[in-house]
Design a protein around this motif. Sequence first.
Motif, short mmCIF file in Angstrom:
data_model
loop_
_atom_site.label_atom_id
_atom_site.label_comp_id
_atom_site.label_asym_id
_atom_site.label_seq_id
_atom_site.Cartn_x
_atom_site.Cartn_y
_atom_site.Cartn_z
N SER A 20 -25.37 32.41 -40.95
CA SER A 20 -26.97 32.26 -40.37
C SER A 20 -27.13 30.84 -40.92
CB SER A 20 -27.81 33.15 -41.36
OG SER A 20 -27.45 34.61 -41.11
N PHE A 21 -28.17 30.32 -39.74
CA PHE A 21 -28.41 28.95 -39.86
C PHE A 21 -30.08 28.76 -39.49
CE2 PHE A 21 -26.15 29.60 -36.15
CZ PHE A 21 -26.96 29.06 -35.09
N ALA A 22 -30.91 28.11 -40.15
CA ALA A 22 -32.32 28.06 -40.02
C ALA A 22 -32.52 26.90 -39.01
CB ALA A 22 -33.28 27.73 -41.10
N ILE A 23 -33.34 26.90 -38.07
CA ILE A 23 -33.52 25.74 -37.08
C ILE A 23 -35.09 25.91 -36.94
CG2 ILE A 23 -31.36 25.50 -36.17
CD1 ILE A 23 -32.31 27.60 -33.71
N SER A 24 -35.40 24.75 -36.22
CA SER A 24 -37.07 24.92 -35.59
C SER A 24 -37.18 25.84 -34.21
CB SER A 24 -37.34 23.45 -35.06
OG SER A 24 -38.59 23.40 -34.40
N PRO A 25 -38.14 26.52 -34.15
CA PRO A 25 -38.44 27.30 -33.09
C PRO A 25 -38.25 26.88 -31.72
CG PRO A 25 -40.18 27.96 -34.87
CD PRO A 25 -39.42 26.59 -35.28
N GLU A 26 -38.66 25.53 -31.77
CA GLU A 26 -38.50 24.58 -30.43
C GLU A 26 -36.92 24.59 -30.04
OE1 GLU A 26 -40.37 23.71 -33.06
OE2 GLU A 26 -42.48 23.95 -32.16
N ASP A 27 -36.09 24.84 -30.94
CA ASP A 27 -34.58 24.55 -30.73
C ASP A 27 -34.13 25.93 -30.48
OD1 ASP A 27 -34.99 21.65 -30.85
OD2 ASP A 27 -34.32 21.91 -32.91
N ILE A 28 -34.77 27.00 -30.18
CA ILE A 28 -34.10 28.28 -30.00
C ILE A 28 -33.23 28.47 -28.87
CG2 ILE A 28 -34.62 30.78 -29.52
CD1 ILE A 28 -36.96 30.47 -31.52
N ASN A 29 -33.81 28.09 -27.61
CA ASN A 29 -33.19 28.17 -26.47
C ASN A 29 -31.91 27.23 -26.36
OD1 ASN A 29 -34.96 29.99 -25.44
ND2 ASN A 29 -36.21 28.33 -24.33
N LEU A 30 -32.06 26.05 -26.85
CA LEU A 30 -31.01 25.03 -26.93
C LEU A 30 -29.86 25.52 -27.69
CD1 LEU A 30 -32.74 21.52 -27.45
CD2 LEU A 30 -31.24 22.24 -25.51
N ALA A 31 -30.26 26.01 -28.79
CA ALA A 31 -29.00 26.51 -29.95
C ALA A 31 -28.27 27.79 -29.35
CB ALA A 31 -29.69 27.01 -31.25
N VAL A 32 -29.04 28.62 -28.73
CA VAL A 32 -28.57 29.78 -28.10
C VAL A 32 -27.80 29.62 -27.22
CG1 VAL A 32 -29.16 32.06 -26.97
CG2 VAL A 32 -30.57 31.33 -28.90
N GLU A 33 -28.04 28.71 -26.24
CA GLU A 33 -27.01 28.32 -25.17
C GLU A 33 -25.96 27.59 -25.43
OE1 GLU A 33 -27.17 29.40 -22.07
OE2 GLU A 33 -29.07 30.64 -22.64
N ALA A 34 -26.23 26.75 -26.70
CA ALA A 34 -24.96 25.96 -27.04
C ALA A 34 -23.90 26.73 -27.67
CB ALA A 34 -25.34 24.84 -27.92
N VAL A 35 -24.42 27.88 -28.36
CA VAL A 35 -23.33 28.82 -28.94
C VAL A 35 -22.91 29.56 -28.16
CG1 VAL A 35 -23.36 30.57 -30.81
CG2 VAL A 35 -24.86 28.45 -31.17
N LYS A 36 -23.52 30.22 -27.13
CA LYS A 36 -22.85 30.88 -25.98
C LYS A 36 -21.86 30.21 -25.33
CE LYS A 36 -26.62 34.41 -25.12
NZ LYS A 36 -27.72 34.88 -24.29
N GLU A 37 -22.23 29.14 -24.98
CA GLU A 37 -21.22 28.23 -24.24
C GLU A 37 -19.81 27.95 -24.99
OE1 GLU A 37 -20.93 23.84 -22.07
OE2 GLU A 37 -22.72 24.70 -22.58
N GLU A 38 -20.13 27.78 -26.48
CA GLU A 38 -19.19 27.48 -27.23
C GLU A 38 -18.22 28.58 -27.46
OE1 GLU A 38 -16.20 25.40 -29.41
OE2 GLU A 38 -18.06 24.51 -28.42
N PHE A 39 -18.66 29.70 -27.49
CA PHE A 39 -17.97 31.06 -27.97
C PHE A 39 -18.18 32.14 -26.78
CE2 PHE A 39 -19.35 29.40 -31.97
CZ PHE A 39 -18.02 29.38 -32.68
N VAL A 40 -18.09 31.47 -25.60
CA VAL A 40 -18.05 32.34 -24.28
C VAL A 40 -17.03 33.59 -24.20
CG1 VAL A 40 -16.72 30.76 -22.91
CG2 VAL A 40 -18.42 32.56 -21.95
#
Length: 810
Positions: free
Chosen positions: A352-372
């Motif tokens: 688990s990792f804490a991030i700014s709410p503004e970065d949610i979409n960026l983070a989710v897309e980056a993780v999905k792409e990395e672990f597709v």
Amino acid sequence: MKVLKFGGTSVGTANSIKRVQEIIAHEAKEDRVIVVVSAMTQVTNKLLAASELAANGDESYKEITKEIENKHFDAIRELVAIDQQSGVIANIKVLLNQLEDILNGVFLVRELSPKTSDYVVSFGESLSSIILSKSIGAELVDSKSLIRTNTQHGGAAVLHETTYENIKDFFQSNDANVFVAPGFVASTEEGITSTLGRGGSDFSAALYAAGSDAAELQIWTDVSGMYTADPRKVKSAFPVKYASYKEAMELSHFGAKVIYPPTILPVYKKGIPLKIKNTFAPEDQGTLITASADEGMPIKGISSIDKIALASLSGSGMIGIPGISARLFGALSRAKVNVILITQASSEHSISFAISPEDINLAVEAVKEEFVFEIQTGKINSPRVETGLSVIALVGEKMSGQVNVSGKMFNTLGSNGVNMRAIAQGSSERNISAVIEEKDVKKALNVLHENHFEGSNKVLNLFVVGVGNVGGTLVDQIKQQQKVLQKNSNIVVRVTGLANSKKMLLNSEGIDLNGWQDQVESSSVIFHKDELIEQIAELNLRNSVFVDCTANYEIASVYKKALENNINVVTANKIACSSDYELYQELKAICLKNNVKFLYETNVGAGLPVIGTINDLVHSGDRIQKIEATVSGSLNFIFNTYDGNNTFHDVVSQAKSEGYTEPDPRIDLSGVDVKRKILILIREAGIKMEFDDIEVKDILPKACFEVDSVEDFFNLLKNDEPTFQEMVGNAQSEGRKLRVIAKYEDGKATVELQAVDSTHPFYNLQGTDNTVALYTDRYVSQPMVIQGAGAGAGVTAAGVFADIVRIANY
């Protein structure tokens, strides 16, 4: 050389700038001084707003630039000598004309690039530095020519070697005594204006200190140092006198806004002391930050970061697979997502990792792409995100090796109903962090501060239901003792709710107890028991205590809901503890589960320590074999007073008028109240028993309880006087006295009126005295006897008050 940095509030008005002038003059007597200034209060915000309006084609940006102009011209007229004002105004006007030109260009093209935005916001510090330098006759330094950065506009990275060399050369070649430099602003190697990000003036000052090898860096702000917690959220917070660089870095990272996080690193590397001082109270000591500052305090501060999101990556495909963490955080880094906190289960099943709410979409897309591949094959789940969260952190160098810091933290939060979504602690043990719901932050900070800093007040928030005889006396006792408790025990008893049968009054800051009766009566809020519990839960105050001073079944029915919401319960009401054994056990279980308190010492014997004594005996391994008790102050008063020379009717009437009995004395004389009390004692002894298992032998003739009204009951007492005369006469003729005795022995319990002789422990009872005799494995031939006043509003209220204070001491 010393470096002094003054923030926006310090140069916010002409009056505050005069204070700054005095501080600079004092420091300049001892050493050369570099003064770094922020923009005047709200100017940076106004510049950003004007640029946004211009980019959107809104000409009202011109009104904002006019406001900025007027603010600075007013300061010049107040601060600069009259014969120099025209020259300073001319310099300021040149800058303002440049600002207007830039904003006009933005307005025309309807575009605001990061580079242009940097240029626009840089005017704030440039304007304030000109005014301050001219007002004190100091040399103006062009920060853009000294501090160099890369081309990342909006928060550029400093080129430290070049910057330090420029600063060193400039001040070695200039022999002025006082310099004024704008903070926040810098330039690229090509000479293009850049900025160091919001809060960058602190950073500028640290760069000047490191580059000039200053003897000290002073950050002047509007608070007297780095506090143990945010004083806006924790009123009992106080300034820390000393802190280490590492402690300061941790606290600033976790939301201690008194200092900008990157500020510390340049002075840390050079070993330059950093002092935080208050412009508006320069005589205050402030906080000194050095390599190894120590006050003997294991925890230096409690901080928080609001508005964060917690993202989690989980799946069986993560277990034992090398490189998962590297891939995850590499992907987040490439997406320029800043990670605030990281925690991983030892099973390796989730991260688990804490991030700014503004970065949610960026983070989710980056993780999905990395672990597709792993997500498509079901080895790893799609990332899950929770919002509406905050991080709280305990910080202190001395926490390392200190036993039970984390345990105390978790216990404190748990007992106040604060759920932790994630926990992290570095190997240095300098920081313990937890992710909690944002709504719980203020409560969490306050209870942690109360429990981790000596001298901090522990605040109890009381909601008192039933403000008649006992409840009203309790409120008056609290009013009388509030200052004493705070002074002698660091306990603040704050009454935040009062309710009678019709109305209720709530105030999260505490009700003024002067004239509290009138405030309750004038309240427009209708009392409803369930709504009250809901409102207490919504207020979410730390150490909330629901205090029941009624004898009402309906009020007792909300205890479960209160305890489930982590609201402590203190009650003089016997209903809950003498109702179904299953409910009694359930309430106890909720207390254990939620780490809340359910205290009811006054259920038996008013203020006498009866229940607590039985608990102590049982917990220490003793077993209760037999209980004998006279636990009705009202019945004791009646049978102590009635001697045949008066009438039974008059004695009962007197007991009623003096408040010893219920408004309907039949409740007392039926023996039901005594039955409830002996049942509670039996249960506290660890014995299962129900209310109906106890036999009550008639105290009065049955006919007394079959009439419809209290008035009819009293008439019947008059008619039955010969019966009562015979009853007391028989006892007296044998040298005995009448006592209503509750008894438990060999699994059986009874309540009956007995005539006892002079050898009996209850023979010499006086007035409303209660007596409880406990026969145990340890007290066999001679029982443990507890005796004292067992009725009356004063002693009962005092017993409730004692239970309230016990909650503070747990």
